[in-house]
Design an enzyme around this catalytic site. Structure first.
Site, PDB file in Angstrom:
ATOM      1  N   HIS A   1      -7.853   7.082   0.504  1.00 41.36           N
ATOM      2  CA  HIS A   1      -8.749   5.928   0.704  1.00 41.36           C
ATOM      3  C   HIS A   1      -9.282   5.385  -0.633  1.00 41.36           C
ATOM      4  CE1 HIS A   1      -9.864   8.063   4.726  1.00 41.36           C
ATOM      5  NE2 HIS A   1      -8.935   7.159   4.969  1.00 41.36           N
TER       6      HIS A   1
ATOM      7  N   GLU B   1      -9.322  -3.232   2.104  1.00 46.15           N
ATOM      8  CA  GLU B   1      -8.270  -2.652   1.266  1.00 46.15           C
ATOM      9  C   GLU B   1      -7.179  -3.674   0.954  1.00 46.15           C
ATOM     10  OE1 GLU B   1      -8.727   0.548   4.186  1.00 46.15           O
ATOM     11  OE2 GLU B   1      -7.892   1.871   2.674  1.00 46.15           O
TER      12      GLU B   1
ATOM     13  N   ARG C   1       0.860  -1.179   0.000  1.00 52.16           N
ATOM     14  CA  ARG C   1       0.000   0.000   0.000  1.00 52.16           C
ATOM     15  C   ARG C   1       0.901   1.234   0.000  1.00 52.16           C
ATOM     16  NH1 ARG C   1      -2.470   3.122   4.842  1.00 52.16           N
ATOM     17  NH2 ARG C   1      -3.859   4.511   3.712  1.00 52.16           N
TER      18      ARG C   1
ATOM     19  N   ARG D   1      -8.068  15.234  13.142  1.00 53.53           N
ATOM     20  CA  ARG D   1      -7.851  16.221  12.069  1.00 53.53           C
ATOM     21  C   ARG D   1      -9.041  17.169  11.958  1.00 53.53           C
ATOM     22  NH1 ARG D   1      -6.394  11.920   7.526  1.00 53.53           N
ATOM     23  NH2 ARG D   1      -5.574  10.508   9.080  1.00 53.53           N
TER      24      ARG D   1
END
Ligand code: AMP
Length: 402
Positions: free
Chosen positions: A180, A385, A91, A241
């Site tokens: 993502h 993922e 990834r 965040r």
């Protein structure tokens, strides 16, 4: 074909070993605290006892050697030898504009990932450490890189450009890239399969809401807009965040508080979001608990978070002139009954009708939570993922060996 999927962070390394004949997971695990004292390797072989090893792992090459050690260990291993691993998929967070899809690792790909360090200074160097460490331990095994940004490369200019001097784009590639991407791609495809409808005819809003969170407008199977920007800071309110804010706040606060660039970056990335507003936690479970106990700050944090998800859904329905499917995925999206309920009960103007009973069910499987009368299908699709990385690696390695 057995494929090892690696997700390398600066001090951690997650892995999953897949048998691609049936896409089953043979083992998965995590190395934490790389480069610190007492690194921890947690190894979960399928059908066997989980093991934890504490040792000193100073860098990623040793981490991968340890992982290969446990995978081939007589007692808790799942393969006879390292030679049973046919390919490795990594990834990588940022593929810039160069990588519109996953790619075989060669010297050009490595040089390009290095060139992109500027755009993802925290993440891409860690991925490169994972690639190099794999090369050292398994020099003859093909490697593939799968990018978080690649799926969003279909966005049109009007979505990805910022209204700032164009020279900043031509000189430094300042633009929206999103993140993502593997998850948004996976759940949008899985939604079409679940509904048994062609992906290229659907307008889908995918809500990947976890520790990091982003929404994507997927039209005809292509990302046409996404809430994260040049970096994963833009868009929704997240665990730590800030998400969207007036950019003028940055110089204002830097000036008033005499903050450096690094300090203000750290404030917006690590000390904002749910954590800042609740004053308690960045974890949605604790925020929900606080809200249920009547804590005012947790309630406000939840309301701000939910409000922003709902605003973005409205924005993306407008961007696509409608929406056929809304998909929830990732930690909060898959598990928070109350977040989904609060978002969906105020989308009646779109024709959304939530089935409250279906919304309560926890199954870990793709499922529908809208009523049969709802004009918009609302689905929960657990993201995966790692499986996307394994599938891409499989496809690319097979194609390259033909
Ligand atoms: P992810 O980044 O996708 O692993 O998501 C992690 C986040 O999911 C955690 O920080 C939690 O806030 C959230 N989460 C996990 N389980 C639940 C739950 N049952 N209810 C609410 N939030 C949850």
């Amino acid at each position: 074909m057995n494929i090892l999927v690696i997700n390398a962070g600066s001090s951690s390394l997650k892995y999953q070993l897949y048998d691609m004949t049936d896409e089953s997971v043979l083992a998965k695990g995590l190395v934490e605290r790389i480069g610190m004292d007492s690194s921890i390797l947690t190894h979960k072989p399928t059908g066997k006892q989980e093991v934890t090893e504490v040792s000193e792992i100073l860098e990623h090459t040793t981490a991968i050697r340890k992982v290969l050690g446990v995978l081939t260990n007589e007692e808790h291993g799942v393969i006879d030898s390292v030679a049973s691993i046919d390919a490795v998929g990594h990834r990588v967070v940022h593929g810039g504009e160069s990588f519109k899809e996953s790619a075989l690792v060669d010297s050009d790909a490595k040089a390009e990932i290095r060139r992109l360090f500027d755009l993802a200074p925290l993440h891409n160097p860690a991925s490169m450490m994972g690639i190099k460490a794999t090369e050292t331990n398994m020099p003859d095994v093909p490697q593939v890189v799968v990018f978080d940004t690649a799926f969003h490369q279909t966005m049109p200019e009007k979505s990805y450009l910022y209204a700032i001097p164009r020279v900043l784009y031509s000189k430094y590639k300042v633009r929206r890239y999103g993140a993502h991407g593997t998850s948004h791609a996976f759940v949008s495809q899985a939604a079409a399969e679940f509904l048994n409808r062609p992906l290229d005819e659907l307008k889908i809003i995918t809500c990947h809401i976890g520790n990091g969170a982003s929404l994507t407008a997927v039209q005809g199977g292509k990302s046409v807009d996404t809430s994260m920007g040049m970096t994963p800071l833009e868009g929704l309110m997240m665990g730590t965040r800030s998400g969207d804010l007036d950019p003028a706040i940055v110089p204002f606060v830097m000036n008033k508080e005499e903050l450096t660039v690094n300090e203000v970056n750290s404030m917006l990335n690590k000390h904002s979001g749910l954590l800042a507003i609740s004053g308690i936690s960045s974890d949605m479970r604790e925020i929900t608990e606080g809200m249920q106990k009547g804590d005012a700050s947790s309630t406000l944090a939840f309301e701000m978070y939910e409000y922003r998800v709902r605003k973005y859904i409205g924005a993306y329905a407008a961007a696509m002139n409608g929406v056929d499917v809304i998909v929830f995925t990732a930690g909060v999206g898959e598990n928070s009954v109350v977040l989904r309920q609060r978002v969906l009960e105020q989308l009646t103007y779109l024709g959304v009708e939530l089935d409250e009973e279906l919304n309560q069910i926890r199954s870990g499987e793709p499922r529908r939570i809208s009523t049969s009368n709802s004009k918009v299908e609302v689905l929960i699709i657990p993201t995966n993922e790692e499986l996307v990385i394994a599938r891409d690696t499989h496809r690319i390695v097979q194609a390259s060996s033909r």
